[in-house]
Design an enzyme around this catalytic site. Structure first.
Site, PDB file in Angstrom:
ATOM      1  N   ASP A  40       0.825  -1.229   0.000  1.00 21.90           N
ATOM      2  CA  ASP A  40       0.000   0.000   0.000  1.00 21.90           C
ATOM      3  C   ASP A  40       0.851   1.268   0.000  1.00 21.90           C
ATOM      4  O   ASP A  40       0.636   2.163  -0.818  1.00 21.90           O
ATOM      5  CB  ASP A  40      -1.063  -0.008   1.124  1.00 21.90           C
ATOM      6  CG  ASP A  40      -0.536  -0.133   2.547  1.00 21.90           C
ATOM      7  OD1 ASP A  40       0.678  -0.334   2.746  1.00 21.90           O
ATOM      8  OD2 ASP A  40      -1.373  -0.001   3.475  1.00 21.90           O
ATOM      9  N   ALA A 127      -3.609  -8.583  16.887  1.00 20.38           N
ATOM     10  CA  ALA A 127      -3.717  -9.764  16.027  1.00 20.38           C
ATOM     11  C   ALA A 127      -3.430  -9.419  14.578  1.00 20.38           C
ATOM     12  O   ALA A 127      -3.502 -10.265  13.696  1.00 20.38           O
ATOM     13  CB  ALA A 127      -5.123 -10.357  16.146  1.00 20.38           C
ATOM     14  N   ASP A 176      -5.663  -0.220   5.711  1.00 23.37           N
ATOM     15  CA  ASP A 176      -6.519  -0.607   6.833  1.00 23.37           C
ATOM     16  C   ASP A 176      -7.678   0.375   7.008  1.00 23.37           C
ATOM     17  O   ASP A 176      -8.824  -0.019   7.225  1.00 23.37           O
ATOM     18  CB  ASP A 176      -5.705  -0.663   8.130  1.00 23.37           C
ATOM     19  CG  ASP A 176      -4.500  -1.570   8.017  1.00 23.37           C
ATOM     20  OD1 ASP A 176      -4.398  -2.306   7.016  1.00 23.37           O
ATOM     21  OD2 ASP A 176      -3.644  -1.539   8.916  1.00 23.37           O
TER      22      ASP A 176
HETATM   23  C1  GLA Z   1      -0.206  -2.625   8.458  1.00 19.68           C
HETATM   24  C2  GLA Z   1      -0.366  -1.216   7.894  1.00 19.68           C
HETATM   25  C3  GLA Z   1      -0.907  -1.237   6.464  1.00 19.68           C
HETATM   26  C4  GLA Z   1      -0.112  -2.209   5.581  1.00 19.68           C
HETATM   27  C5  GLA Z   1       0.068  -3.550   6.276  1.00 19.68           C
HETATM   28  C6  GLA Z   1       0.974  -4.477   5.520  1.00 19.68           C
HETATM   29  O1  GLA Z   1      -1.465  -3.222   8.609  1.00 19.68           O
HETATM   30  O2  GLA Z   1      -1.227  -0.449   8.702  1.00 19.68           O
HETATM   31  O3  GLA Z   1      -0.898   0.066   5.933  1.00 19.68           O
HETATM   32  O4  GLA Z   1       1.122  -1.647   5.202  1.00 19.68           O
HETATM   33  O5  GLA Z   1       0.591  -3.410   7.585  1.00 19.68           O
HETATM   34  O6  GLA Z   1       0.421  -4.812   4.305  1.00 19.68           O
END
Ligand code: GLA
Length: 387
Positions: A40, A127, A176
């Site tokens: 991302d 988690a 996320d």
């Molecule tokens: C965490 C970060 C996301 C992403 C993931 C790995 O969840 O908050 O932005 O980078 O790691 O894919």
């Protein structure tokens, strides 16, 4: 389905805490990422889905400048701050997420004032299922509704990400918060992090989503996370592209000698992972389990060897589950790494195989107890009036 009603025990707790009823409920979910890890912030592709685990925020405007917050998870703590003076970090880690969102809203010129807030969440913490994004998005959704800020879900997600980047000092990407804001029932969502365009990808109805939390105690996650991001940015600079999204394997190999080994490996993960996301969409459309197995296995291998974000406990869970499924289900680590959960896509008839294998081998091998969640893809942020 996400239950949009405020449960009676929460409306009662709000009343007890603030001597007045809540007027609204904001709900935002946690997420699981099917594939597209650490892509991302490199402006690549991700394929997460929202979960039915969610954070509920009951609130009402209190006509002061004070934000008063209670959380059912921390019944003896009262978080309070004033939005008319500088918003600084406080002592409470969970309280700082609320401050972080208010800080960004004020910084960006939004007119906000006081709210009474009660938080209740069933998103498992630590988690790798984005309990913090669920909190940021549900709180930003509450401010948006309370003060008619007119923010879109995408803007709410970006505010949540800025809260994390600029106040909590974790340089996370947008995945996320965006899936928490925009999740769709029974669908994964392809996000192109270059322009935040989204595309709903149906999850075939005979594919079950099983999440296994390793319960491995996560350590140094933010510093390792931020270091990986720097490695990726340096690799892009050395290839003279704005981000790894514009790079391909040929360019990477041609510049390998200018890079540190870590820069090279991090970039190789990201470039190959973007490709796997697009292939996974085709595999889901065709409901092609062998293809899904190969893609998730390749993602995990790359996260283990090139991005180096797995731990023996998550590698072990992947091995235990894939050995037990004998070619009947796909599995890999999911989320920010260094512990957290693994995600498994399998037919409903195989769920008991996964549960039994984890039960039989995981504790014996790692002296940890795993939690198994059989999930559905749920909806994103919702804000409703309670009265
Ligand atoms: C965490 C970060 C996301 C992403 C993931 C790995 O969840 O908050 O932005 O980078 O790691 O894919």
């Amino acid at each position: 389905m996400l239950n949009n009603q405020a449960p009676a025990h929460l409306t009662q707790q709000f009343n007890d805490a603030f001597n007045t009823p809540a007027t609204h409920l904001s709900i935002a979910p946690g997420r699981v990422n099917l594939i597209g890890e650490f892509t991302d912030y490199n402006l690549g592709y991700v394929l997460p889905c929202a979960l039915e685990f969610s954070t509920k925020v009951l609130f009402r405007v209190n006509h002061t400048d004070q934000i008063n917050v209670r959380s059912t998870a921390y019944p003896n703590e009262h978080e309070q701050f004033d939005v008319s003076s500088s918003i600084l970090a406080g002592d409470s880690q969970w309280g700082n997420y609320i401050r972080a969102v208010a800080f960004v809203l004020v910084r960006e010129g939004h007119q906000i004032s006081g709210l009474d807030i009660l938080i209740d969440s069933n998103v498992p913490q630590g988690a790798g299922l984005s309990s913090s994004a669920a909190l940021e998005v549900s709180i930003a959704g509450a401010f948006n509704a309370a003060f008619n800020l007119g923010l879109t879900k995408e803007q709410i997600a970006v505010i949540g990400q800025s809260a994390e980047n600029d106040f909590m000092h974790c340089q996370c990407g947008i995945m996320d918060q965006l899936i928490s804001a925009q999740g769709m029932q029974s669908h994964a969502v392809l996000i192109d992090c270059n322009n935040l365009a989204t595309q709903a990808v149906p999850i075939p109805s005979d594919i079950s989503l099983v999440i296994v939390n390793s319960n491995y105690p996560r350590k140094l996650v933010d510093s390792e996370y931020n270091q990986r991001r720097l490695d990726c940015e340096n690799a892009a600079k050395k290839m003279k592209v704005p981000s790894l999204r514009q790079a391909d394997m040929a360019l990477l190999l041609s510049q390998q000698s200018n890079m540190t080994e870590n820069e090279f490996k991090r970039a190789r993960h990201v470039i190959s992972e973007n490709d796997r996301v697009l292939q996974t969409i085709e595999a889901l459309k065709a409901n092609n389990m062998p293809q899904l197995i190969a893609l998730l296995a390749a993602s995990h291998y790359s996260l283990k060897h090139d991005f180096e974000v797995t731990v023996p406990a998550t590698d072990g869970l992947v091995d235990i589950i894939s050995d037990a499924l004998e070619g009947k289900g796909a599995v890999r680590m999911t989320g920010g790494g260094f512990g957290g959960a693994v995600v498994c896509l399998c037919r409903a008839s195989e769920i008991s195989t996964v549960k039994n294998a984890v039960e039989q081998h995981y504790h014996a091998r790692f002296n940890l107890k795993a939690d198994v969640y059989v999930c559905q893809a749920g909806v994103g942020l919702h804000v409703n009036s309670i009265t």
